[in-house]
Design an enzyme around this catalytic site. Structure first.
Site, PDB file in Angstrom:
ATOM      1  CE1 TYR A 108      -4.137  -2.575   4.802  1.00 17.52           C
ATOM      2  CE2 TYR A 108      -3.809  -0.231   4.429  1.00 17.52           C
ATOM      3  CZ  TYR A 108      -3.995  -1.502   3.934  1.00 17.52           C
ATOM      4  OH  TYR A 108      -4.032  -1.715   2.573  1.00 17.52           O
ATOM      5  CB  SER A 138      -0.890   0.012   1.253  1.00 13.54           C
ATOM      6  OG  SER A 138      -1.628   1.217   1.347  1.00 13.54           O
TER       7      SER A 138
END
Length: 264
Positions: free
Chosen positions: A153, A140
């Protein structure tokens, strides 16, 4: 690198990026192994693929990583080998650090980091033995930049970068490649399924996610990076990409920018 006749195993293949990539790869004369927890959804993806005889479904739960030696043996037995493992499965988060239970932190780390690393380690001897292989990892932009509501995350994605950067150096002599793919906002259910502080799903789509790159377009750009054997690629909007470079050159400026993001 051509993917023609390659045997490609995709985790997180039942929806979103994984689904779009599987359908695209099925048009490239590949053999596919599709994995996720949802076997019925995987079969739906298989039915959307070309040449269904060369698409196999292998259910897999990244959270149950103790049995991955057996899963790898099953995967290899389907076509006789595996050439590329696309580590795409994972789960996101939408909660402030102060409101997030340690159980949620652990679950995110188990799925996103330990599950991915365990599967990678389980198939690594096979890649080394055949003196070829390619790990493709969906991380990401948040794996480069931590932002509000995504503390753990972001930590899991940062951890993947550390692990796979180290692994790339270790297996270079074995002709094993590593490609880290960093998405920005992509129009998938990732925000709907994201865990809140108590572990329940958010069950709504973020505005930024809704306005993100379509997964079919993302898959085209991802496949381009795989074929080019890129080490790291950012597939994102201008603002997300800019953030990566501002972080690198002007970290204090980025900190000020990040503080202005909404945390509600």
């Amino acid at each position: 690198m051509s993917v023609k006749n390659k045997i490609i195993w995709i985790t997180g293949a039942s929806s979103g990026i994984g689904k779009s990539l599987a359908i695209l790869l099925s048009r490239q004369n590949t053999k596919l192994i599709l994995s996720s927890r949802n076997e019925s959804a995987l079969n739906e993806v298989k039915n959307l693929c070309n040449d269904k005889e060369n698409v196999k479904v292998l259910p897999l739960d990244l959270e149950k990583y103790e049995d991955f030696q057996d899963k790898v043996a099953q995967a290899i037995s389907l076509f006789g080998t595996v050439d590329i493992l696309v580590n795409n499965g994972g789960i996101s988060q939408r909660s402030l650090a102060k409101d997030t239970s340690i159980a949620v932190d652990k679950r995110l780390m188990d799925i996103n980091y330990l599950g991915t690393v365990a599967l990678t380690k389980a198939i690594l001897p096979h890649f080394i033995q055949q003196n070829s292989g390619h790990f493709v990892v969906t991380t990401s932009i948040v794996g480069k930049i931590g932002t509000p509501l995504r503390s753990t995350y972001a930590a899991t994605k940062h951890a993947l970068h550390g692990f796979f950067d180290s692994l790339r150096a270790e297996v270079h002599a074995n002709n094993v490649k590593v490609t880290l793919v960093c998405p920005g906002f992509v129009t998938t259910n990732v925000s709907k399924n994201a865990l809140t502080g108590d572990g329940s799903p958010q069950e709504k789509m973020d505005k930024a996610t809704a306005n993100g790159i379509h997964p079919d377009r993302f898959a085209v750009l991802m496949l381009k990076a795989i074929k080019a054997e890129k080490e790291e690629v950012y597939i994102a909007g201008v603002k997300e990409k800019l953030g990566v470079y501002v972080k690198r050159l002007y970290p204090k400026l980025l900190s000020k920018m990040i503080r202005k993001l909404s945390v509600t």
